[in-house]
Design an enzyme around this catalytic site. Structure first.
Site, mmCIF file in Angstrom:
data_model
loop_
_atom_site.group_PDB
_atom_site.id
_atom_site.type_symbol
_atom_site.label_atom_id
_atom_site.label_comp_id
_atom_site.label_asym_id
_atom_site.label_seq_id
_atom_site.Cartn_x
_atom_site.Cartn_y
_atom_site.Cartn_z
ATOM 1 N N ARG A 156 -18.111 -4.349 9.532
ATOM 2 C CA ARG A 156 -17.804 -5.746 9.336
ATOM 3 C C ARG A 156 -17.223 -6.354 10.621
ATOM 4 N NH1 ARG A 156 -13.316 -8.408 8.143
ATOM 5 N NH2 ARG A 156 -13.625 -10.473 7.289
ATOM 6 N N TYR B 75 -23.499 -4.086 -2.882
ATOM 7 C CA TYR B 75 -23.081 -5.144 -3.805
ATOM 8 C C TYR B 75 -23.517 -6.541 -3.385
ATOM 9 C CZ TYR B 75 -19.178 -5.097 -0.470
ATOM 10 O OH TYR B 75 -18.421 -5.089 0.669
ATOM 11 N N ASP C 261 -35.184 22.707 0.453
ATOM 12 C CA ASP C 261 -35.156 23.229 1.825
ATOM 13 C C ASP C 261 -36.553 23.592 2.301
ATOM 14 O OD1 ASP C 261 -32.477 22.859 1.836
ATOM 15 O OD2 ASP C 261 -31.957 24.970 1.477
ATOM 16 N N GLU D 67 -20.068 -1.072 0.445
ATOM 17 C CA GLU D 67 -18.852 -0.391 0.864
ATOM 18 C C GLU D 67 -19.147 1.084 1.076
ATOM 19 O OE1 GLU D 67 -16.528 -2.672 0.962
ATOM 20 O OE2 GLU D 67 -14.604 -1.631 1.151
ATOM 21 N N LYS E 218 -6.397 -7.935 -7.426
ATOM 22 C CA LYS E 218 -5.804 -6.701 -6.903
ATOM 23 C C LYS E 218 -5.027 -5.954 -7.979
ATOM 24 C CE LYS E 218 -5.754 -6.882 -2.281
ATOM 25 N NZ LYS E 218 -6.289 -5.863 -1.406
ATOM 26 N N CYS F 196 29.301 23.716 -1.202
ATOM 27 C CA CYS F 196 30.465 24.602 -1.112
ATOM 28 C C CYS F 196 30.726 25.085 0.308
ATOM 29 C CB CYS F 196 30.274 25.804 -2.038
ATOM 30 S SG CYS F 196 29.042 26.970 -1.419
ATOM 31 N N SER G 223 -13.992 -12.536 4.342
ATOM 32 C CA SER G 223 -13.131 -11.744 3.468
ATOM 33 C C SER G 223 -12.914 -12.514 2.174
ATOM 34 C CB SER G 223 -11.801 -11.464 4.154
ATOM 35 O OG SER G 223 -11.167 -12.690 4.408
ATOM 36 N N LEU G 224 -12.282 -11.873 1.209
ATOM 37 C CA LEU G 224 -12.114 -12.505 -0.089
ATOM 38 C C LEU G 224 -10.681 -12.970 -0.300
ATOM 39 C CD1 LEU G 224 -14.117 -10.135 -2.465
ATOM 40 C CD2 LEU G 224 -14.846 -12.291 -1.443
ATOM 41 N N CYS H 109 29.407 29.272 -5.978
ATOM 42 C CA CYS H 109 29.146 27.890 -5.549
ATOM 43 C C CYS H 109 29.236 26.940 -6.746
ATOM 44 C CB CYS H 109 27.760 27.806 -4.932
ATOM 45 S SG CYS H 109 27.222 26.140 -4.548
ATOM 46 N N CYS I 22 25.650 25.601 2.724
ATOM 47 C CA CYS I 22 25.481 24.875 1.472
ATOM 48 C C CYS I 22 26.227 23.551 1.544
ATOM 49 C CB CYS I 22 26.002 25.712 0.312
ATOM 50 S SG CYS I 22 26.054 24.816 -1.237
ATOM 51 N N LYS J 134 -13.371 -2.967 -6.807
ATOM 52 C CA LYS J 134 -13.217 -3.236 -5.377
ATOM 53 C C LYS J 134 -12.851 -1.920 -4.717
ATOM 54 C CE LYS J 134 -10.738 -6.153 -2.128
ATOM 55 N NZ LYS J 134 -10.254 -5.032 -1.289
ATOM 56 N N ASP K 218 -32.110 23.599 -4.621
ATOM 57 C CA ASP K 218 -31.838 23.454 -3.190
ATOM 58 C C ASP K 218 -32.870 24.204 -2.368
ATOM 59 O OD1 ASP K 218 -29.711 21.993 -3.955
ATOM 60 O OD2 ASP K 218 -28.170 23.424 -3.315
ATOM 61 N N ALA K 219 -33.268 25.377 -2.868
ATOM 62 C CA ALA K 219 -34.226 26.200 -2.119
ATOM 63 C C ALA K 219 -35.575 25.491 -2.006
ATOM 64 C CB ALA K 219 -34.391 27.556 -2.795
ATOM 65 N N GLU K 220 -36.010 24.894 -3.109
ATOM 66 C CA GLU K 220 -37.293 24.174 -3.069
ATOM 67 C C GLU K 220 -37.221 22.987 -2.117
ATOM 68 O OE1 GLU K 220 -39.240 24.298 -7.414
ATOM 69 O OE2 GLU K 220 -37.065 24.103 -7.424
ATOM 70 N N ASP L 21 -11.889 0.807 -2.018
ATOM 71 C CA ASP L 21 -11.071 0.832 -0.823
ATOM 72 C C ASP L 21 -11.801 1.639 0.234
ATOM 73 O OD1 ASP L 21 -8.975 0.281 0.733
ATOM 74 O OD2 ASP L 21 -7.576 1.651 -0.234
ATOM 75 N N CYS M 283 21.821 28.894 -1.189
ATOM 76 C CA CYS M 283 23.246 29.111 -0.977
ATOM 77 C C CYS M 283 23.546 30.526 -1.456
ATOM 78 C CB CYS M 283 24.050 28.093 -1.780
ATOM 79 S SG CYS M 283 25.801 28.499 -1.880
ATOM 80 N N GLU N 224 -16.829 -6.229 -10.392
ATOM 81 C CA GLU N 224 -17.157 -4.895 -9.871
ATOM 82 C C GLU N 224 -15.899 -4.262 -9.286
ATOM 83 O OE1 GLU N 224 -20.574 -5.294 -7.010
ATOM 84 O OE2 GLU N 224 -20.515 -7.335 -7.776
HETATM 85 ZN ZN LIG Z 1 26.916 26.501 -2.449
#
Ligand SMILES: [Zn+2]
Length: 660
Positions: free
Chosen positions: A128, A219, A29, A167, A307, A404, A74-75, A424, A401, A107, A25-27, A109, A419, A105
């Site tokens: 879309r 795709y 950056d 997607e 699906k 009871c 749409s499909l 109880c 409760c 699908k 990451d440093a290189e 979401d 309770c 492939e």
């Molecule tokens: Zn109770």
């Protein structure tokens, strides 16, 4: 500057598309910094496709309507293998005599997006929309690092005008992180990765989008036949070669059976994909056949979406019931209008506790989105607020409760209302159930309905009453034949000598489960000794913390429990541990870790054996470990042992050690 841009793009590609960075990451950056400095000195030479310009769009450019060059249809959907077979039949009718190959492939979401490149440079991206007209989200898409701003040389890069589709999605892990951050900040969370991705893509400020880690799989290449491609599979390869990310789980299928197998595999793996997929897109591979098949006004005829079984559904909360558990915790359950999810009918979902209900503001009469994913128990994702009835009121958690009528309280810092009535009956039924369970007193025939009757008839008011039950009394109860009454009484009698460890577990002392019970029994040997110990003395036992010690002392200080212990003893229940074996304890002072599946001993039996002969069982390997007993599929602990040079044994080795 051109050279730097080239290098940075190359590293972006390796990092975001191939996931195999070649620089730190440093290189990276440092390269970025150098480019920024140069661009600051020569602002006239800043180009739109420079890596520094990924987060540079102005909000006003966003969301202008964009007309798609080729409509984004749409499909059509398939939900069963038969639907797919029918799809092939339709293909055969449209192109008589042809045989079809396919590409399947996942699908995803996410959000369908079209990207436009002019001579290999990214110029525009759009949602879309309604399929014909979408929204311009170029500046936000530019922040997605796996989308190349300049294509690698090849047929796609040299096209005068190229439109590609794919997607945009948020990986699950990033979604979880984002929701955690939002939750900590007290802002509403997203219901699912799709909503989070949609929210990010339609941010007014590209800088916000840039902080929401999105990704994109490509795709589709529009008018690919005009670019000289013969098959969909070839276009996927060209997309990959141009520097786009394509789905590694795409499969070329020689026939429909291969498609069905691919669908099955993907559905099985859907939880491990790292992103939400709700099906498989199946496309006819040949572009010539695609052309001949054409489209209806809604769908291309050469593709279909298979699906997966649905995992989310909306339904209504008909009631919220509160029940009492064995420790007196009041747990709320939502009664739902039954709904089918991934092949199972869901009628109830746990709402866990008061805070959960409050956080999601779940109310009786609400329409809610429920989810059941993989092995996860069903839960309420969120309330559909738009469908909340006008007269709806926030749910008020009961302060008494429900079983009871006793006072319930919610101790500070705890999530549950409890309770407070120690008599109880609902709590007692739960505790009795635990008392008789297999790992406690192991009383056969003491099932839910038996417990219900024994408690409701007043025959059993505490554990000790069990041991005084008479056959005549039991057989008087509903649905109890003489025979089953006898069986029950015999089972109860047989549980008298289960020993101290099981008894301690059976009593249901707060925080004392099987493991702590075993520790206490091994260390102190009798119930009377334990009852007489102070918090400090108990906490000295390795594995018993202050909190557990406090709970134990509190239990034995309760006069009702002192009385119960007396009654149990009077009933002949053994309250001592079996005496330790006489003779040498070959494992004394040894710390032993068991990992993997042993040929004959269960994990528990191995532990009992080790402890009986004086050893201590630890759960992780350290330098202080004396032995690691390794079975099948041992995992990381065996590696730790090897690394630390700890002696490793198999089961036979352990037994030999014991025999020594
Ligand atoms: Zn109770």
């Amino acid at each position: 500057m051109m050279e730097l841009r080239e290098q940075i793009r190359h590293h972006d590609y390796l990092y975001y598309v191939e996931s195999r960075p070649e620089v730190s990451d440093a290189e990276y950056d440092a390269l970025m910094r150098e480019l920024r400095n140069l661009e600051a000195q020569f602002p006239d030479l800043v180009t739109e496709d420079s890596p520094t310009q990924r987060i540079a769009g102005t909000p006003t450019d966003l969301f202008k309507p964009v007309e798609h060059n080729v409509a984004m249809l749409s499909l059509d959907n398939a939900t069963t293998p038969d639907d797919l077979r029918e799809f092939e039949t339709r293909l055969g009718r449209a192109v008589p005599g042809a045989t079809f190959q396919y590409v399947g492939e996942p699908k995803i979401d996410g959000l369908g997006v079209a990207l436009v490149y002019e001579r290999g440079r990214f110029v525009r991206g759009a949602t879309r929309g309604d399929g014909r007209i979408g929204e311009d989200i170029t500046a936000n898409l530019r922040t997605i690092r796996s989308i190349p701003t300049v294509l690698k040389p090849g047929p796609l890069a040299s096209a005068e005008l190229l439109e590609v589709r794919g997607e945009v999605f948020m990986p699950r892990e990033e979604f979880a992180k984002l929701n955690r951050t939002l939750e900590e900040a007290g802002t509403p969370t997203f219901a699912n990765p799709r909503n989070a991705a949609a929210g990010a893509v339609r941010q007014k400020d590209p800088a916000v989008t840039a902080r929401r880690p999105l990704d994109m799989f490509l795709y589709h290449v529009s008018r690919a036949d005009a670019l000289g491609f013969a098959s969909h599979w070839d276009t996927l390869e060209a997309l990959r070669a141009a520097g786009f990310k394509t789905n590694p789980r795409a499969e070329r299928c020689a026939n429909l059976d291969a498609v069905l197998a691919a669908c099955e595999r993907l559905e099985r793996d859907r939880d491990s994909l790292g992103y939400d997929a709700d099906g498989v897109v199946v496309k006819v591979d040949s572009l010539e056949q695609q052309r001949r098949l054409g489209s209806t006004t809604h769908h291309p005829r050469w593709a279909i979406a298979f699906k997966f079984a649905a995992r989310q559904a909306t339904t209504m909360i008909e009631a919220i019931e509160v029940n009492v558990g064995k420790t007196g915790a009041l747990t709320p359950t939502a009664k739902l209008t039954p709904v089918e999810l991934a092949g199972v009918t869901i009628r109830n979902v746990s709402l866990h506790n008061e805070d959960e209900i409050r956080r999601k503001d779940i109310r009786v009469g609400d329409t809610v989105l429920v989810e059941r994913a993989g092995d996860v128990i069903p839960y309420v994702v969120q309330v559909v607020l738009a469908k909340r009835p006008a007269e709806s009121q926030a749910f008020r958690f009961p302060s008494t409760c429900p079983a009871c009528g006793g006072r319930a309280e919610r101790p500070e810092g705890e999530a549950y209302w409890r309770c407070t009535n120690s008599a109880c009956p609902a709590q007692f039924k739960e505790r009795l159930n635990h008392f008789g369970s297999r790992r406690a007193m192991d009383i056969e025939h003491l099932g839910d309905s038996t417990i219900e009757q024994l408690v409701d008839s007043g025959e059993v008011k505490d554990f000790a009453d069990l041991y005084h039950l008479a056959v005549e009394k039991v057989s008087e109860l509903d649905r109890f034949a003489d025979k089953s009454a006898e069986n029950l009484i015999r089972a109860i009698a047989g549980s008298r000598d289960r020993g101290l460890a099981r008894l301690l577990n059976a009593l249901g002392i707060r925080l004392v489960g099987e493991r702590v019970a075993q520790l206490l029994a091994t260390r102190f040997g009798s119930l009377d000794v334990i009852a007489g110990k102070s918090e400090a003395e108990l906490a000295e036992v390795h594995g018993i913390g202050d909190e557990i010690a406090r709970a134990i002392v509190a239990f034995f200080q309760d006069p009702a429990n002192t009385e119960l212990m007396k009654k149990l003893k009077a009933a002949g229940v053994v309250t001592t541990a079996p005496t330790a074996p006489v003779g040498p304890t070959p494992l004394a002072g040894k710390t032993i870790v068991v990992t993997g599946v042993l040929p004959t001993l269960s994990r528990e039996a191995a532990r009992e054996l080790i402890e009986r002969y004086g050893g201590r069982v630890a759960t992780s390997v350290s330098k202080k470990t004396d032995y690691v007993v390794v079975g099948d599929a041992p995992g990381g602990k065996a590696d730790d042992a090897r690394r630390l040079g700890v002696t490793m044994l198999d089961e036979a080795g352990l037994l030999a050690l014991v025999r020594s």
